[in-house]
Design an enzyme around this catalytic site. Structure first.
Site, PDB file in Angstrom:
ATOM      1  N   SER A  98       2.691  -9.284   1.924  1.00  8.52           N
ATOM      2  CA  SER A  98       1.857 -10.087   2.815  1.00  8.52           C
ATOM      3  C   SER A  98       2.475 -10.228   4.202  1.00  8.52           C
ATOM      4  O   SER A  98       3.697 -10.147   4.372  1.00  8.52           O
ATOM      5  CB  SER A  98       1.650 -11.483   2.224  1.00  8.52           C
TER       6      SER A  98
HETATM    7  N1  SAH Z   1       3.989 -11.636  -3.329  1.00 13.67           N
HETATM    8  C1  SAH Z   1       4.022 -10.219  -3.059  1.00 13.67           C
HETATM    9  C2  SAH Z   1       2.674  -9.716  -2.622  1.00 13.67           C
HETATM   10  C3  SAH Z   1       2.215  -8.606  -3.507  1.00 13.67           C
HETATM   11  S1  SAH Z   1       0.526  -8.112  -3.342  1.00 13.67           S
HETATM   12  C4  SAH Z   1       5.139  -9.891  -2.087  1.00 13.67           C
HETATM   13  O1  SAH Z   1       5.748 -10.815  -1.566  1.00 13.67           O
HETATM   14  O2  SAH Z   1       5.419  -8.697  -1.890  1.00 13.67           O
HETATM   15  C5  SAH Z   1      -0.159  -8.712  -4.847  1.00 13.67           C
HETATM   16  C6  SAH Z   1       0.431  -8.195  -6.132  1.00 13.67           C
HETATM   17  O3  SAH Z   1      -0.346  -8.745  -7.204  1.00 13.67           O
HETATM   18  C7  SAH Z   1       0.381  -6.684  -6.338  1.00 13.67           C
HETATM   19  O4  SAH Z   1       1.677  -6.213  -6.522  1.00 13.67           O
HETATM   20  C8  SAH Z   1      -0.463  -6.504  -7.610  1.00 13.67           C
HETATM   21  O5  SAH Z   1      -0.013  -5.456  -8.442  1.00 13.67           O
HETATM   22  C9  SAH Z   1      -0.296  -7.845  -8.281  1.00 13.67           C
HETATM   23  N2  SAH Z   1      -1.320  -8.240  -9.258  1.00 13.67           N
HETATM   24  C10 SAH Z   1      -2.654  -8.062  -9.213  1.00 13.67           C
HETATM   25  N3  SAH Z   1      -3.247  -8.612 -10.290  1.00 13.67           N
HETATM   26  C11 SAH Z   1      -2.237  -9.151 -11.033  1.00 13.67           C
HETATM   27  C12 SAH Z   1      -2.203  -9.870 -12.265  1.00 13.67           C
HETATM   28  N4  SAH Z   1      -3.314 -10.156 -12.977  1.00 13.67           N
HETATM   29  N5  SAH Z   1      -1.004 -10.274 -12.744  1.00 13.67           N
HETATM   30  C13 SAH Z   1       0.143 -10.006 -12.053  1.00 13.67           C
HETATM   31  N6  SAH Z   1       0.162  -9.330 -10.887  1.00 13.67           N
HETATM   32  C14 SAH Z   1      -1.013  -8.916 -10.378  1.00 13.67           C
END
Ligand code: SAH
Length: 204
Positions: free
Chosen positions: A52
């Site tokens: 993000s």
């Molecule tokens: N907080 C992260 C942002 C990652 S983007 C950072 O700081 O880098 C969102 C993430 O959510 C992705 O990696 C995606 O694979 C994950 N995601 C999507 N659906 C999910 C679920 N049901 N359970 C766990 N992770 C999930």
């Protein structure tokens, strides 16, 4: 980054600003994008996911308002950057990430940075939370849900706070849900764009 992108745009919580100044963001972005680690934008990570925008991390963390020693459930751990910011604020973090390779890479870099004790990362569907480890005082979801997942509000402790992007596939609103006894108070905090939360409490 902290002065121009966060403080100048109204992020006030000194603990959030200090944590984001302390966490080396370049360790969380792909090597070929390292020169953009402190840019004012979200960046692609592996498997079509994103880390993000710094401002969004700051706003979500400010809304979450975690205290030192709080246990935080971080759903959609991705690169692990958000989890590291929470650990730098003195929280103990359980991260859940559905893509096993992302979880493994995040685990490896967090251990290398010295946060192996404070942060545990599991592979799985975080949209159903972690009821066996709850109730949770703080839950942060970094992927977009079509509606506030009831499984997550059910796991909120008294006084607990849940921050989650909610809305359509391409645009959402940042939502804060606070538990006050049996009542849930829901407030809206501006537009955002996240990758979808894929799972039982999210999108198919
Ligand atoms: N907080 C992260 C942002 C990652 S983007 C950072 O700081 O880098 C969102 C993430 O959510 C992705 O990696 C995606 O694979 C994950 N995601 C999507 N659906 C999910 C679920 N049901 N359970 C766990 N992770 C999930």
């Amino acid at each position: 980054m902290v002065a121009r992108q966060l403080r100048a745009r109204g992020v006030r919580d000194e603990r959030v600003l200090a944590a984001m100044a302390a966490v080396p963001r370049e360790a969380f972005v792909p090597a070929h994008l390292r020169h953009l680690a402190y840019a004012d934008e979200a960046l692609p990570i592996e498997h079509g996911q994103t880390i993000s925008q710094p401002l969004m991390v700051a706003l979500m963390t400010e809304l979450l308002d975690p205290g030192p020693g709080d246990r935080v459930l971080d759903i959609g751990t991705g690169s692990g950057y958000q989890a590291a910011v929470l650990a730098a604020m003195g929280c103990r973090v359980l991260g859940i990430e559905r893509v096993a390779e992302l979880a493994a890479a995040a685990r490896e870099r967090l251990v290398a940075l010295g946060w192996g004790e404070e942060i545990e990362i599991r592979v799985g569907d975080g949209s159903i939370g972690a009821p066996e480890d709850g109730p949770w005082r703080r839950i942060l979801v970094a992927a977009a849900a079509p509606r506030v997942p009831e499984t997550l509000t059910a796991q909120l402790a008294e006084g607990g706070r849940l921050v989650v992007p909610v809305g359509a596939r391409w645009e959402q609103e940042l939502v804060l849900v606070e538990r006050d006894g049996d009542r849930l108070r829901t407030t809206h905090h501006g537009l955002c764009v996240f990758v979808p939360l894929v799972g039982a409490g999210g999108w198919p």
